[in-house]
Design an enzyme around this catalytic site. Structure first.
Site: not given
Length: 240
Positions: A7, A82, A147, A151, A180
């Site tokens: 990624g 990533n 998600y 993670k 981010i």
């Protein structure tokens, strides 16, 4: 250092790739849909290599690492996992296909990439793996159950591999970014983003460069006694 970044042509991954390239590392930028960005990196940096792969597919992961073996003379010294995707919805509304797709990219791909990278690292007696997780892998987020779970699985994988591979000279760490400023925020309104900024004690959104600097630290000799750790890069968000 010879490094694979999955990624690696968009968002946080692009910032990581560019920082490493600027510091003179040889970087294999793996991309799926960001071919134009990948090509720009290849043209700008003579130490950049690019490879298109869907990390959800085992055969394409194998092809990526076969190519890495060719260009790096055996394999990579470091792997940055990533590649990932997000999904926001109430947990009972998530379709089964979406569950499979997200877990395949966010967790299973990283697991398989580690398995492909480690044999070369063991042979040379050293290596470095960094998994890019999320603060939501530490503290689950409402409407992001899947998600968050994916993670969190990366954090557990990091800890397990650090214990298993340390005696082979391989360090395994994790970075958990906070909010981010990338395209992953595109679904949020300006008001939502402002609320997230204000909820961050440092009162700004993070940047891809903030995460890239953490990656550079963990790859460096300054972190030679650091393994099995999850470094949050969140401006204090979780403590806010």
């Amino acid at each position: 250092m010879k490094i694979i970044v999955t990624g690696g042509a968009s968002g946080i991954g692009a910032a990581i790739s560019e920082a490493l390239l600027q510091s003179g590392e040889q970087v294999l930028v793996c991309y799926h849909s960001s071919g134009q960005n990948a090509e720009k990196l290849r043209q700008q940096y003579p130490n950049a290599y690019i490879f298109k792969a869907d990390m959800r597919k085992s055969e394409e992961i194998k092809a990526l690492f076969a190519y890495a073996g060719e260009i790096f003379g055996g394999g990579a010294d470091a792997l940055i996992n990533n590649a990932g995707m997000s999904l926001t919805d109430c947990f009972q509304c998530v379709e089964e296909d979406a569950i499979d797709a997200l877990m395949a990219l966010n967790f299973t791909a990283a697991y398989k990439a580690c398995a492909a990278a480690v044999p070369h690292m063991i042979r040379q007696g050293s290596g470095n793996i960094i998994n890019i997780s999320s603060i939501w892998g530490i503290k689950g987020a409402a409407t992001e159950a899947l998600y968050s779970a994916s993670k969190a699985a990366l954090i557990a994988l990091t800890q397990a591999l650090a214990s298993e591979l340390g005696r082979s000279g391989i360090r395994v760490n994790c970075i958990a970014p906070g909010v981010i400023d990338t395209k992953m925020l595109a679904h949020l309104s300006a008001e939502d983003i402002e609320q997230l900024r204000l909820a961050t004690p440092l009162e700004r959104l993070g940047t891809g460069e903030d995460v890239a600097h953490a990656v550079q630290f963990l790859l460096s000799e300054k972190a030679s006694f650091v393994t099995g750790q999850t470094l949050t890069v969140d401006g204090g968000f979780l403590n806010g």
